[in-house]
Design a protein around this motif. Structure first.
Motif, short mmCIF file in Angstrom:
data_model
loop_
_atom_site.label_atom_id
_atom_site.label_comp_id
_atom_site.label_asym_id
_atom_site.label_seq_id
_atom_site.Cartn_x
_atom_site.Cartn_y
_atom_site.Cartn_z
N PHE A 66 0.81 -1.21 0.00
CA PHE A 66 0.00 0.00 0.00
C PHE A 66 0.85 1.27 0.00
O PHE A 66 0.38 2.34 0.35
CB PHE A 66 -0.98 -0.02 1.18
N GLY A 67 2.12 1.14 -0.39
CA GLY A 67 2.97 2.31 -0.56
C GLY A 67 3.76 2.73 0.67
O GLY A 67 4.48 3.72 0.63
N GLY A 68 3.62 1.99 1.75
CA GLY A 68 4.39 2.30 2.95
C GLY A 68 5.78 1.69 2.88
O GLY A 68 6.13 0.99 1.94
N ARG A 69 6.54 1.97 3.89
CA ARG A 69 7.91 1.46 3.99
C ARG A 69 8.02 0.66 5.27
O ARG A 69 7.67 1.15 6.34
CB ARG A 69 8.90 2.62 3.96
N ALA A 70 8.51 -0.56 5.16
CA ALA A 70 8.55 -1.44 6.33
C ALA A 70 9.65 -2.47 6.18
O ALA A 70 10.04 -2.80 5.06
CB ALA A 70 7.20 -2.13 6.51
N VAL A 73 14.61 -4.69 11.20
CA VAL A 73 15.83 -3.92 11.44
C VAL A 73 16.58 -4.50 12.64
O VAL A 73 15.98 -4.91 13.62
CB VAL A 73 15.54 -2.41 11.68
N ASN A 74 17.90 -4.53 12.52
CA ASN A 74 18.73 -4.92 13.67
C ASN A 74 19.84 -3.90 13.90
O ASN A 74 20.81 -4.19 14.59
CB ASN A 74 19.27 -6.35 13.51
N HIS A 75 19.64 -2.71 13.32
CA HIS A 75 20.57 -1.59 13.55
C HIS A 75 19.81 -0.30 13.25
O HIS A 75 19.02 -0.25 12.30
CB HIS A 75 21.78 -1.72 12.63
N PRO A 76 20.03 0.76 14.05
CA PRO A 76 19.31 2.02 13.81
C PRO A 76 19.46 2.57 12.39
O PRO A 76 18.53 3.15 11.84
CB PRO A 76 19.92 2.98 14.84
N ASP A 77 20.63 2.38 11.78
CA ASP A 77 20.84 2.87 10.41
C ASP A 77 19.86 2.24 9.42
O ASP A 77 19.45 2.87 8.45
CB ASP A 77 22.27 2.62 9.94
N GLN A 78 19.49 0.99 9.67
CA GLN A 78 18.53 0.31 8.80
C GLN A 78 17.16 0.97 8.89
O GLN A 78 16.46 1.10 7.88
CB GLN A 78 18.42 -1.16 9.15
N ALA A 83 12.99 4.24 6.19
CA ALA A 83 12.14 5.44 6.18
C ALA A 83 12.41 6.29 4.95
O ALA A 83 11.49 6.84 4.35
CB ALA A 83 12.37 6.25 7.45
N ARG A 84 13.67 6.39 4.54
CA ARG A 84 14.04 7.20 3.37
C ARG A 84 13.76 6.48 2.06
O ARG A 84 13.94 7.05 0.99
CB ARG A 84 15.51 7.58 3.46
N GLY A 85 13.36 5.21 2.13
CA GLY A 85 13.09 4.44 0.91
C GLY A 85 14.34 3.93 0.24
O GLY A 85 14.33 3.57 -0.93
N LEU A 86 15.45 3.82 0.99
CA LEU A 86 16.72 3.40 0.43
C LEU A 86 17.03 1.93 0.68
O LEU A 86 17.99 1.39 0.15
CB LEU A 86 17.86 4.25 1.02
N SER A 87 16.24 1.27 1.54
CA SER A 87 16.50 -0.11 1.92
C SER A 87 15.19 -0.77 2.30
O SER A 87 14.20 -0.11 2.62
CB SER A 87 17.46 -0.15 3.11
N ARG A 88 15.20 -2.09 2.30
CA ARG A 88 14.05 -2.84 2.78
C ARG A 88 14.38 -3.58 4.07
O ARG A 88 13.60 -4.40 4.53
CB ARG A 88 13.60 -3.81 1.68
N GLY A 89 15.55 -3.28 4.66
CA GLY A 89 15.88 -3.80 5.98
C GLY A 89 16.80 -4.98 6.00
O GLY A 89 17.44 -5.32 5.01
N ALA A 90 16.85 -5.64 7.17
CA ALA A 90 17.77 -6.74 7.40
C ALA A 90 17.38 -8.00 6.63
O ALA A 90 18.20 -8.87 6.41
CB ALA A 90 17.84 -7.05 8.89
#
Length: 93
Positions: A66-70, A73-78, A83-90
């Protein structure tokens, strides 16, 4: 319900990330909030596909559809990168 909770578990943290978008023309800008959800894991965590992780992944994929970002995460940088749309996490899922 317990039945729903077994297959859909929302993340530990949720919030909005501000984005400026163009509406109509490049000179018509609006601020919107993109929904973000993070499932927090310990450093070094690895996705193993447990029942709980699969239910968490279902919620993550739902937000993304639905267009959100989720993501997991296992590190604050993730969390910031998601949030910035640059990664999908761990774990991408």
């Amino acid at each position: 319900s317990a039945k729903f909770n077994a297959v859909f578990k929302t993340g530990d943290l949720g919030g909005l990330w501000p984005e400026t978008v163009a509406i109509g023309s490049i000179f018509d800008l609006a601020m919107v909030g993109i929904f973000c959800m993070w499932e927090c894991k310990v450093p070094g965590w690895v996705y193993r596909g447990t029942e709980r992780e699969r239910a968490q992944l279902t919620a993550i994929q739902h937000v993304r559809r639905f267009g959100g970002r989720a993501g997991f995460v296992n590190h604050p940088d993730q969390a910031v990168a998601i949030a910035r749309g640059l990664s999908r996490g761990a774990y991408d899922g």
